[in-house]
Design an enzyme around this catalytic site. Structure first.
Site, mmCIF file in Angstrom:
data_model
loop_
_atom_site.group_PDB
_atom_site.id
_atom_site.type_symbol
_atom_site.label_atom_id
_atom_site.label_comp_id
_atom_site.label_asym_id
_atom_site.label_seq_id
_atom_site.Cartn_x
_atom_site.Cartn_y
_atom_site.Cartn_z
ATOM 1 N N ASP A 138 -0.156 1.488 3.661
ATOM 2 C CA ASP A 138 0.494 0.913 2.481
ATOM 3 C C ASP A 138 -0.490 -0.056 1.835
ATOM 4 O O ASP A 138 -0.364 -1.284 1.923
ATOM 5 C CB ASP A 138 1.774 0.188 2.921
ATOM 6 N N THR B 130 -3.464 -1.380 -1.234
ATOM 7 C CA THR B 130 -3.735 -1.512 -2.660
ATOM 8 C C THR B 130 -4.553 -0.293 -3.099
ATOM 9 O O THR B 130 -4.828 0.608 -2.294
ATOM 10 C CB THR B 130 -4.528 -2.812 -2.911
ATOM 11 N N HIS C 268 9.171 1.664 -0.834
ATOM 12 C CA HIS C 268 9.186 1.333 0.600
ATOM 13 C C HIS C 268 9.937 2.382 1.418
ATOM 14 O O HIS C 268 9.549 2.711 2.537
ATOM 15 C CB HIS C 268 9.772 -0.063 0.820
#
Ligand code: SAM
Length: 277
Positions: free
Chosen positions: A160, A162, A66
């Site tokens: 951000d 998958t 993150h």
């Protein structure tokens, strides 16, 4: 994914390798319209969230990802005010973005509301900024959102997502990057999670080519450890319309990101430099 005698195992597709975490309990399991969301208590990584059987976040190591998905882009931009996060449903990226006081609006466009509601229940620390008045949680397709956004709407876009399968596949395509280009201000910065340098070097190459074809002039792929993702080694690729500024000094609390890490993360090993030429 298999759960064998208290071990959660994710087999890394096509790699003849896997990761296993010893689990003590499975505390959530739901099928949304988009994916299966499972939450486990693990012996040494805290809580684990998987989507369709693939590791998304653990309490123990999510901070690396993150921080590296957010601060390099935010600090490369001279003064980011409006930030768009595509995906990011666990809300960890949103939390990092909102540490920066000059950000006045952070829109998070996550396809699956179930991911965010589950994260709010089981990863409250990651969701600690969800009530920040600057945050807007939008549940929609990020591709559609960007296509419908006005030109120059955002200073930073963070993808951000998958892996490039299903609804996320389009987030890795030239057309989407082109739409991001138009939605960014002239000194806007795009950053996308770009998978594993060891397992997915060809994908990183195509991501960079697609960003170039979308007219982004300057690119930087940043490498960082992420031990619960395939190969334990991950990347994010940053793109700018002009050139990539020297980052501003980091003035927010971080545990992995630093100005030195920002520089060292961009130093590519020979095999990757060769591949990405
Ligand atoms: N850190 C994770 C990784 O690298 O795989 C990604 C975390 S986040 C949970 C990924 C999110 O992307 C998921 O919640 C998924 O629902 C979302 N997503 C996938 N395709 C999307 C799309 N087209 N628009 C918006 N969100 C999307």
């Amino acid at each position: 994914m298999t759960l064998d005698k208290n071990w959660y195992t994710e087999k890394w597709q096509g790699q003849g390798a896997a990761i296993s975490l010893r689990v003590t309990d499975k505390i959530h399991d739901e099928q949304t319209d988009y994916q299966r969301i499972e939450i486990y208590e693990t012996e040494s990584f805290g809580r684990l969230m998987t989507l369709d059987g693939l590791v998304m976040v653990t309490d123990r190591d999510n901070f690396i990802y993150h921080e590296m998905m957010t601060h390099p882009a935010i600090l490369t931009h001279p003064s980011p005010k409006k930030v768009l996060i595509i995906g990011g449903g666990d809300c960890g990226a949103l939390k990092e973005v909102l540490k920066h006081k000059n950000v006045v609006q952070a829109d998070q466009v996550e396809l699956d509301e179930g991911v965010t509601r589950t994260s709010e229940k089981y990863f409250p620390d990651l969701c600690s900024s969800n009530k920040d008045p600057r945050a807007r949680l939008i549940f929609d397709d990020g591709i559609k959102w960007v296509q419908q956004s006005k030109a120059s709407s955002y200073d930073v876009i963070i993808i951000d997502s998958t892996d490039p399968v299903g609804p996320a596949a389009g987030l890795f395509e030239h057309e989407f990057y082109r739409a991001c280009y138009d939605t960014l201000t002239n000194d806007g910065i795009l950053i996308a999670q770009s998978e594993s340098p060891l397992f997915h070097d060809a994908l990183i190459k195509s991501i960079r080519q697609n960003m170039n074809n979308a007219r982004f002039q300057a690119l930087a792929t940043l490498l960082f450890p992420q031990c619960t993702y395939p190969s334990g080694w991950w990347s994010a690729t940053l793109a700018s319309k002009g050139y990539i500024n020297k980052p501003r000094t980091c003035d927010v609390e971080t545990r992995y990101y630093s100005s030195d890490i920002h520089v060292s993360a961009q130093i590519l090993p020979p095999f990757l430099r060769q591949k990405l030429k």
